[in-house]
Motif scaffolding. Structure first.
Motif, PDB file in Angstrom:
ATOM      1  N   LEU A   1     -24.406  21.766  22.113  1.00  0.00           N
ATOM      2  CA  LEU A   1     -23.121  21.362  22.677  1.00  0.00           C
ATOM      3  C   LEU A   1     -22.181  22.561  22.686  1.00  0.00           C
ATOM      4  N   ALA A   2     -21.945  23.097  23.864  1.00  0.00           N
ATOM      5  CA  ALA A   2     -21.107  24.286  24.020  1.00  0.00           C
ATOM      6  C   ALA A   2     -19.925  23.978  24.933  1.00  0.00           C
ATOM      7  N   ASP A   3     -19.436  22.743  24.866  1.00  0.00           N
ATOM      8  CA  ASP A   3     -18.393  22.282  25.779  1.00  0.00           C
ATOM      9  C   ASP A   3     -17.015  22.210  25.130  1.00  0.00           C
ATOM     10  N   ARG A   4     -16.834  22.919  24.014  1.00  0.00           N
ATOM     11  CA  ARG A   4     -15.558  22.855  23.299  1.00  0.00           C
ATOM     12  C   ARG A   4     -14.462  23.625  24.039  1.00  0.00           C
ATOM     13  N   ASN A   5     -13.290  23.028  24.102  1.00  0.00           N
ATOM     14  CA  ASN A   5     -12.094  23.691  24.629  1.00  0.00           C
ATOM     15  C   ASN A   5     -11.156  23.895  23.456  1.00  0.00           C
ATOM     16  N   ALA A   6     -11.079  25.124  22.934  1.00  0.00           N
ATOM     17  CA  ALA A   6     -10.422  25.363  21.649  1.00  0.00           C
ATOM     18  C   ALA A   6      -9.080  26.059  21.836  1.00  0.00           C
ATOM     19  N   LYS A   7      -8.038  25.275  22.016  1.00  0.00           N
ATOM     20  CA  LYS A   7      -6.700  25.861  22.100  1.00  0.00           C
ATOM     21  C   LYS A   7      -6.289  26.486  20.774  1.00  0.00           C
ATOM     22  N   SER A   8      -6.849  25.985  19.677  1.00  0.00           N
ATOM     23  CA  SER A   8      -6.488  26.517  18.357  1.00  0.00           C
ATOM     24  C   SER A   8      -6.987  27.941  18.149  1.00  0.00           C
ATOM     25  N   LEU A   9      -7.909  28.407  19.002  1.00  0.00           N
ATOM     26  CA  LEU A   9      -8.437  29.764  18.888  1.00  0.00           C
ATOM     27  C   LEU A   9      -7.839  30.705  19.936  1.00  0.00           C
ATOM     28  N   TRP A  10      -6.831  30.241  20.648  1.00  0.00           N
ATOM     29  CA  TRP A  10      -6.139  31.112  21.585  1.00  0.00           C
ATOM     30  C   TRP A  10      -5.432  32.219  20.806  1.00  0.00           C
ATOM     31  N   PRO A  11      -5.397  33.474  21.279  1.00  0.00           N
ATOM     32  CA  PRO A  11      -5.807  33.954  22.605  1.00  0.00           C
ATOM     33  C   PRO A  11      -7.262  34.403  22.711  1.00  0.00           C
TER      34      PRO A  11
ATOM     35  N   THR B   1      -9.847  32.720  23.041  1.00  0.00           N
ATOM     36  CA  THR B   1     -10.563  31.906  24.022  1.00  0.00           C
ATOM     37  C   THR B   1      -9.854  31.847  25.372  1.00  0.00           C
ATOM     38  N   GLU B   2      -8.930  32.771  25.599  1.00  0.00           N
ATOM     39  CA  GLU B   2      -8.245  32.793  26.893  1.00  0.00           C
ATOM     40  C   GLU B   2      -9.222  33.080  28.021  1.00  0.00           C
ATOM     41  N   HIS B   3     -10.184  33.958  27.756  1.00  0.00           N
ATOM     42  CA  HIS B   3     -11.134  34.339  28.799  1.00  0.00           C
ATOM     43  C   HIS B   3     -12.585  34.073  28.401  1.00  0.00           C
ATOM     44  N   MET B   4     -12.834  33.455  27.266  1.00  0.00           N
ATOM     45  CA  MET B   4     -14.200  33.120  26.876  1.00  0.00           C
ATOM     46  C   MET B   4     -14.197  31.826  26.078  1.00  0.00           C
ATOM     47  N   PRO B   5     -15.224  30.995  26.238  1.00  0.00           N
ATOM     48  CA  PRO B   5     -15.316  29.763  25.451  1.00  0.00           C
ATOM     49  C   PRO B   5     -15.694  30.080  24.011  1.00  0.00           C
TER      50      PRO B   5
ATOM     51  N   ALA C   1     -18.699  23.212  29.417  1.00  0.00           N
ATOM     52  CA  ALA C   1     -17.561  22.550  30.050  1.00  0.00           C
ATOM     53  C   ALA C   1     -17.624  22.722  31.567  1.00  0.00           C
ATOM     54  N   ILE C   2     -16.961  21.812  32.268  1.00  0.00           N
ATOM     55  CA  ILE C   2     -16.992  21.808  33.732  1.00  0.00           C
ATOM     56  C   ILE C   2     -16.523  23.140  34.315  1.00  0.00           C
TER      57      ILE C   2
ATOM     58  N   ASP D   1     -16.511  26.139  32.837  1.00  0.00           N
ATOM     59  CA  ASP D   1     -17.069  27.292  32.128  1.00  0.00           C
ATOM     60  C   ASP D   1     -18.061  28.028  33.015  1.00  0.00           C
ATOM     61  N   GLU D   2     -17.655  29.212  33.471  1.00  0.00           N
ATOM     62  CA  GLU D   2     -18.557  30.072  34.237  1.00  0.00           C
ATOM     63  C   GLU D   2     -19.178  31.155  33.361  1.00  0.00           C
ATOM     64  N   ALA D   3     -18.519  31.474  32.246  1.00  0.00           N
ATOM     65  CA  ALA D   3     -18.944  32.596  31.420  1.00  0.00           C
ATOM     66  C   ALA D   3     -20.248  32.316  30.672  1.00  0.00           C
ATOM     67  N   THR D   4     -20.389  31.121  30.105  1.00  0.00           N
ATOM     68  CA  THR D   4     -21.589  30.823  29.321  1.00  0.00           C
ATOM     69  C   THR D   4     -22.855  30.817  30.173  1.00  0.00           C
ATOM     70  N   PRO D   5     -22.881  30.141  31.330  1.00  0.00           N
ATOM     71  CA  PRO D   5     -24.088  30.235  32.169  1.00  0.00           C
ATOM     72  C   PRO D   5     -24.428  31.669  32.548  1.00  0.00           C
ATOM     73  N   ALA D   6     -23.399  32.484  32.826  1.00  0.00           N
ATOM     74  CA  ALA D   6     -23.664  33.882  33.185  1.00  0.00           C
ATOM     75  C   ALA D   6     -24.259  34.641  32.018  1.00  0.00           C
ATOM     76  N   ALA D   7     -23.741  34.414  30.807  1.00  0.00           N
ATOM     77  CA  ALA D   7     -24.257  35.106  29.624  1.00  0.00           C
ATOM     78  C   ALA D   7     -25.696  34.693  29.322  1.00  0.00           C
ATOM     79  N   LEU D   8     -25.990  33.416  29.439  1.00  0.00           N
ATOM     80  CA  LEU D   8     -27.335  32.942  29.111  1.00  0.00           C
ATOM     81  C   LEU D   8     -28.350  33.322  30.179  1.00  0.00           C
ATOM     82  N   ALA D   9     -27.885  33.613  31.393  1.00  0.00           N
ATOM     83  CA  ALA D   9     -28.803  34.051  32.439  1.00  0.00           C
ATOM     84  C   ALA D   9     -29.388  35.427  32.140  1.00  0.00           C
TER      85      ALA D   9
END
Length: 285
Positions: free
Chosen positions: A10-20, A22-26, A58-59, A61-69
């Motif tokens: 499960l990599a669908d977390r949206n973590a506002k508590s970890l801003w900044p 997670t501003e550009h990465m999940p 997450a819907i 999230d473009e970064a994780t699919p790119a990293a895992l590719a």
């Protein structure tokens, strides 16, 4: 041939508590010991089993699919999805992709998963669940409570900083860091350039393609991320410089996280923007 393990991360977390951060990465891509958290989980699975792994992102999230590719594990068949099946068809191991876990813990967990003994307590300690056939696929919110150490869930910036320090000092068993140990004791990544010789203390690492200029002091727990740039005269002690971050001339970082123009102070848990010259002058040694 042994039966393949079925696993969901499960990599669908949206973590506002970890801003900044997670501003550009999940959260699952946050670096720990030079690797994204989810890569540690996949490496641990690959070392312990053959598995079909579904990574739920997450819907937006473009970064994780790119990293895992860009990664390949012969023991794993990895599928990334934004819309998983609502129910599992076979016994399935569910893991969180934003938690710090060690290969030994994953190995023990898989053994317990296969024989059923002691799985519930061991699994809940590291955010893992057994999904029986017909069980619905959870989101990270439904697995947010752990029986183990709270810092593992990275609830906030302080927890992330503490885990980076613990892992960097080898206080967290068997995490496999990126890079290798150089002759001066610094752990370095591919193509890292270090022009300083002022390094002291344990837990110092410089990521891939990072640059550390002359007369930089890398003290205990200095963690320089991939592609970061640390200018001459800077001092970094028990601090994390996130990937792609620039640290200016004579800037002093202690018990901090530097992320782009933002600086988090672990001592008082405050975050400030440091791109203006007045603030940089105040931080300079």
């Amino acid at each position: 041939m042994p039966k393949k393990l079925e696993a969901i991360i499960l990599a669908d977390r949206n973590a506002k508590s970890l801003w900044p951060l997670t501003e550009h990465m999940p959260p699952c891509l946050l670096p720990m010991a030079g690797k994204p958290l989810i890569i540690h989980a996949l490496e641990a699975l690959a070392a312990s089993s053959t598995a079909n792994v579904t990574v739920v992102v997450a819907i937006d999230d473009e970064a994780t699919p790119a990293a895992l590719a860009e990664v390949n594990y012969p023991a794993l068949d990895v599928e990334v999805t934004r819309l998983p099946k609502p129910f599992v068809e076979v016994d399935t191991l569910a893991l969180r992709g934003d938690i710090v876990v060690s290969p030994r813990e994953i190995e023990d967990l898989i053994m317990q998963f296969e024989d059923g003994a002691g799985f519930a307590s061991a699994g809940s300690a590291i955010g893992a669940w057994r999904l029986a056939p017909g069980a619905s696929v959870p989101t990270w919110r439904q697995t947010a409570t752990l029986a183990g150490e709270a810092d593992r869930t990275l609830p906030d910036l302080s927890a992330y900083w503490r885990m980076c320090m613990d892992v960097g000092n080898s206080d967290f068993a068997e995490i496999r860091p990126a890079g290798w140990i150089a002759s001066d004791g610094i752990r370095v990544g591919m193509n890292a350039r270090i022009q300083t010789r002022r390094a002291a203390g344990p837990g110092v690492s410089v990521g891939a393609d990072a640059f550390v200029d002359k007369n930089v002091m890398l003290g205990e727990g200095a963690i320089i991320g991939d592609r970061a740039y640390v200018s001459k005269g800077a001092r970094v002690v028990r601090s994390v410089v996130m990937p792609d971050t620039f640290v200016g001339v004579n800037v002093m970082l202690e018990n901090a996280i530097a992320c782009g123009p933002w600086l988090f102070h672990a001592d008082d848990r405050t975050t400030e923007r440091v791109s203006d010259q007045t603030t940089l002058a105040r931080l300079a040694a």
